[in-house]
Write a protein that holds these residues in place. Structure first.
Motif, mmCIF file in Angstrom:
data_model
loop_
_atom_site.group_PDB
_atom_site.id
_atom_site.type_symbol
_atom_site.label_atom_id
_atom_site.label_comp_id
_atom_site.label_asym_id
_atom_site.label_seq_id
_atom_site.Cartn_x
_atom_site.Cartn_y
_atom_site.Cartn_z
ATOM 1 N N LYS A 1 -15.347 -46.213 15.979
ATOM 2 C CA LYS A 1 -14.435 -45.333 16.701
ATOM 3 C C LYS A 1 -14.716 -43.874 16.381
ATOM 4 O O LYS A 1 -15.208 -43.533 15.303
ATOM 5 N N THR A 2 -14.406 -43.014 17.332
ATOM 6 C CA THR A 2 -14.652 -41.583 17.194
ATOM 7 C C THR A 2 -13.803 -41.002 16.065
ATOM 8 O O THR A 2 -12.629 -41.356 15.929
ATOM 9 N N PRO A 3 -14.370 -40.120 15.233
ATOM 10 C CA PRO A 3 -13.562 -39.456 14.197
ATOM 11 C C PRO A 3 -12.401 -38.686 14.811
ATOM 12 O O PRO A 3 -12.450 -38.275 15.969
ATOM 13 N N VAL A 4 -11.355 -38.484 14.020
ATOM 14 C CA VAL A 4 -10.150 -37.803 14.497
ATOM 15 C C VAL A 4 -9.972 -36.473 13.769
ATOM 16 O O VAL A 4 -10.554 -36.237 12.714
ATOM 17 N N SER A 5 -9.139 -35.616 14.348
ATOM 18 C CA SER A 5 -8.867 -34.306 13.746
ATOM 19 C C SER A 5 -7.877 -34.446 12.598
ATOM 20 O O SER A 5 -6.923 -35.222 12.669
ATOM 21 N N SER A 6 -8.109 -33.690 11.547
ATOM 22 C CA SER A 6 -7.181 -33.656 10.412
ATOM 23 C C SER A 6 -6.030 -32.686 10.655
ATOM 24 O O SER A 6 -5.105 -32.622 9.854
ATOM 25 N N GLY A 7 -6.117 -31.928 11.766
ATOM 26 C CA GLY A 7 -5.120 -30.899 12.026
ATOM 27 C C GLY A 7 -5.432 -29.583 11.346
ATOM 28 O O GLY A 7 -4.621 -28.657 11.356
ATOM 29 N N ARG A 8 -6.617 -29.491 10.745
ATOM 30 C CA ARG A 8 -7.002 -28.256 10.042
ATOM 31 C C ARG A 8 -8.378 -27.786 10.505
ATOM 32 O O ARG A 8 -9.177 -28.562 11.002
ATOM 33 N N TYR A 9 -8.610 -26.507 10.299
ATOM 34 C CA TYR A 9 -9.903 -25.888 10.562
ATOM 35 C C TYR A 9 -10.445 -25.311 9.257
ATOM 36 O O TYR A 9 -9.695 -25.089 8.299
ATOM 37 N N ALA A 10 -11.740 -25.070 9.232
ATOM 38 C CA ALA A 10 -12.355 -24.473 8.048
ATOM 39 C C ALA A 10 -13.373 -23.421 8.452
ATOM 40 O O ALA A 10 -14.085 -23.580 9.447
ATOM 41 N N VAL A 11 -13.401 -22.361 7.673
ATOM 42 C CA VAL A 11 -14.445 -21.342 7.779
ATOM 43 C C VAL A 11 -15.160 -21.313 6.439
ATOM 44 O O VAL A 11 -14.522 -21.350 5.382
ATOM 45 N N ARG A 12 -16.491 -21.268 6.486
ATOM 46 C CA ARG A 12 -17.281 -21.263 5.259
ATOM 47 C C ARG A 12 -18.355 -20.193 5.359
ATOM 48 O O ARG A 12 -18.821 -19.869 6.451
ATOM 49 N N GLY A 13 -18.779 -19.695 4.212
ATOM 50 C CA GLY A 13 -19.844 -18.696 4.211
ATOM 51 C C GLY A 13 -20.331 -18.390 2.810
ATOM 52 O O GLY A 13 -19.795 -18.893 1.811
ATOM 53 N N LEU A 14 -21.353 -17.563 2.731
ATOM 54 C CA LEU A 14 -21.903 -17.097 1.460
ATOM 55 C C LEU A 14 -21.718 -15.595 1.343
ATOM 56 O O LEU A 14 -22.055 -14.848 2.262
ATOM 57 N N GLY A 15 -21.158 -15.167 0.228
ATOM 58 C CA GLY A 15 -21.118 -13.743 -0.082
ATOM 59 C C GLY A 15 -22.324 -13.406 -0.934
ATOM 60 O O GLY A 15 -22.594 -14.084 -1.932
ATOM 61 N N VAL A 16 -23.077 -12.391 -0.544
ATOM 62 C CA VAL A 16 -24.316 -12.032 -1.256
ATOM 63 C C VAL A 16 -24.163 -10.654 -1.883
ATOM 64 O O VAL A 16 -23.858 -9.672 -1.192
ATOM 65 N N PHE A 17 -24.394 -10.582 -3.196
ATOM 66 C CA PHE A 17 -24.271 -9.341 -3.968
ATOM 67 C C PHE A 17 -25.609 -9.080 -4.662
ATOM 68 O O PHE A 17 -25.846 -9.590 -5.767
ATOM 69 N N TYR B 1 -23.099 -13.153 4.159
ATOM 70 C CA TYR B 1 -24.403 -13.222 4.812
ATOM 71 C C TYR B 1 -24.149 -13.867 6.165
ATOM 72 O O TYR B 1 -23.787 -15.044 6.263
ATOM 73 N N MET B 2 -24.303 -13.101 7.244
ATOM 74 C CA MET B 2 -23.831 -13.507 8.562
ATOM 75 C C MET B 2 -24.368 -14.864 9.042
ATOM 76 O O MET B 2 -23.619 -15.673 9.581
ATOM 77 N N PRO B 3 -25.662 -15.171 8.862
ATOM 78 C CA PRO B 3 -26.145 -16.486 9.334
ATOM 79 C C PRO B 3 -25.492 -17.675 8.628
ATOM 80 O O PRO B 3 -25.587 -18.806 9.109
ATOM 81 N N SER B 4 -24.837 -17.429 7.484
ATOM 82 C CA SER B 4 -24.234 -18.534 6.743
ATOM 83 C C SER B 4 -22.846 -18.899 7.257
ATOM 84 O O SER B 4 -22.318 -19.961 6.911
ATOM 85 N N LEU B 5 -22.232 -18.047 8.069
ATOM 86 C CA LEU B 5 -20.860 -18.269 8.499
ATOM 87 C C LEU B 5 -20.758 -19.442 9.463
ATOM 88 O O LEU B 5 -21.534 -19.561 10.413
ATOM 89 N N SER B 6 -19.785 -20.307 9.213
ATOM 90 C CA SER B 6 -19.542 -21.436 10.112
ATOM 91 C C SER B 6 -18.046 -21.646 10.262
ATOM 92 O O SER B 6 -17.268 -21.348 9.349
#
Length: 433
Positions: free
Chosen positions: A182-198, A275-280
């Motif tokens: 069966k198709t996966p279902v939504s958890s009701g949440r969203y996520a944003v992820r990324g890398l900060g580069v210093f 780091y912009m390419p890392s953002l999802s």
């Protein structure tokens, strides 16, 4: 276009963590495989993965753990700060000061580094890029070493006959759909992820920092002295995310900065260094554990692994870890068959071993799906997803989180992580060396 016909012992759909790790596990036991990746190159963009002790056991079995432990340090502790009352709680990941903690402690590892560590061990012709799966069919063939019982049709007209098909093609798996899961279902949440580069160094302690607010959770995990993985999870509806769905990294960054409270300046600073390419960005999905327990996870010598089998929310950091476990367990079972049959892949014997793989993995991963969901629900303060239908009062959920969860329940849930996937069988020779 004239159709091209190929024959392969094992075909793996998807060149992510699960796909490459499975290919490497098979290589270690002497079985050649072909990985079909729809992108035109290795998908090395993205943030990081939290790899816990179970992942390091798997990576040791695959022979690549040393490449990563030399670069990424383990976490010993973390903190969770509540924006509402300013209270900070400590989380201890281990009290072991010995060698096991140094080699198997939880680490935040660049996804790119993990994929490269795996791919470097594979022969150059293992991965076939720009290969999109169109359909799958079972062939009418006799059992035995010469049986190629599955036919894979690619969009470019190529037809591949194979003895084993393993779908490592993610949450929206074509192979899982063909199996009837069966198709996966939504958890009701969203996520944003990324890398900060210093480039000059971030100056943060090497520990996990989390912050909880009204229905939101932020986290920062240093990878190295210059890179920091960060995430934000929150409840939302698709209509509220139209701008984010465009995928513009600048919009994602600006939106995240608006949603972080001013009191969390350390989080804002990391996001500003993204780091912009890392953002999802995307919805957090999972498969109901009962669908995994009672669904059809294999059909003859066709099965799935990684997110294709057990998509889960990231709240225990087990997506990548369990995919690595899958790879070793699959390699162990297929390797046992290969060795037992004198270096050949027998259709009948493979069906038995793949059935054993499914039996071993479905209960383990159903538990991780459940534990991850509960962990996320409590840490977000409740009110989203399936359990919200129980109408648990919000303040009770927050009380549970702030007084009991991190002190007692979280450590119990983390105990679900402890798992030894075993070693790969010996007696065969790794090819491609």
């Amino acid at each position: 276009m004239e159709n091209v016909v190929m024959r392969e012992e094992v075909v793996i759909v998807g060149g992510g963590v699960a796909g490459l790790a499975t290919a490497l596990a098979l290589k270690r036991v002497g079985v050649k495989s072909l990985v079909l990746e729809r992108a035109n190159e290795l998908r090395i963009t993205g943030g990081s993965l939290t790899l816990s002790s179970n992942a390091w056991i798997a990576l040791e079995a695959l022979g690549v753990a040393h490449k990563l432990t030399a670069v990424y340090k383990p976490f010993k502790r973390g903190e969770v700060t509540n924006f509402a009352n300013g209270v900070t709680q400590e989380i201890l990941f281990t009290t072991d000061e010995g060698d096991e903690w140094l080699t198997r402690g939880p680490r935040s590892v660049h996804r790119r580094a993990l994929l490269e560590a795996l791919s470097e061990e594979l022969p150059a012709d293992t991965i076939r890029y720009s290969s999109r799966l169109r359909s799958i069919e079972k062939a009418e063939t006799r059992n035995g070493a010469d049986s190629y019982g599955v036919i894979i049709h690619l969009e470019d007209g190529t037809n591949i006959h194979t003895k084993v098909l393993i779908g490592c093609d993610g949450v929206h798996s074509v192979v899982a759909k063909w199996l009837g899961l069966k198709t996966p279902v939504s958890s009701g949440r969203y996520a944003v992820r990324g890398l900060g580069v210093f480039p000059e160094g971030h100056g943060l302690k090497h520990e996990v920092q989390q912050f909880v607010a009204e229905g939101r959770r932020f986290g920062i995990l240093p990878n190295t002295n210059t890179d920091v993985f960060w995430f934000m999870t929150y409840p939302s509806t698709p209509s509220a995310e139209e701008e984010m769905a465009k995928g513009d990294p600048k919009i994602i960054q600006e939106t995240m900065l608006e949603r972080v409270p001013d009191s969390a300046q350390v989080v804002k600073d990391v996001i500003q260094h993204a780091y912009m390419p890392s953002l999802s960005w995307g919805p957090l999905q999972f498969r109901y554990p009962w669908d995994l327990l009672f669904g059809k996870v294999s059909n003859g010598t066709v099965t799935v692994a990684g997110d294709a089998m057990h998509p889960m929310t990231p709240d225990l950091g087990q997506g990548g870890c369990s995919a690595l476990e899958d790879a070793v367990v699959l390699g162990r079972h297929i390797g046992n068959s290969y060795i037992r049959n004198g270096g050949m892949l027998s259709q009948e014997d493979l069906e038995v071993e793949i059935g054993m793989y499914v039996k071993e993995r479905r209960y383990r991963t159903a538990g991780l799906i459940t534990g991850s969901y509960i962990s996320g629900w409590v840490q977000q303060g409740g009110g989203v997803g399936v359990i919200s239908s129980l109408r648990v009062v919000g303040w009770m959920t927050k009380l549970l989180r702030d007084t009991v969860f991190y002190k007692i329940a979280f450590r119990r849930l983390v105990s679900l992580i402890q798992y030894d996937c075993g070693k790969l069988p010996t007696g065969s020779t790794s090819y491609g060396n």
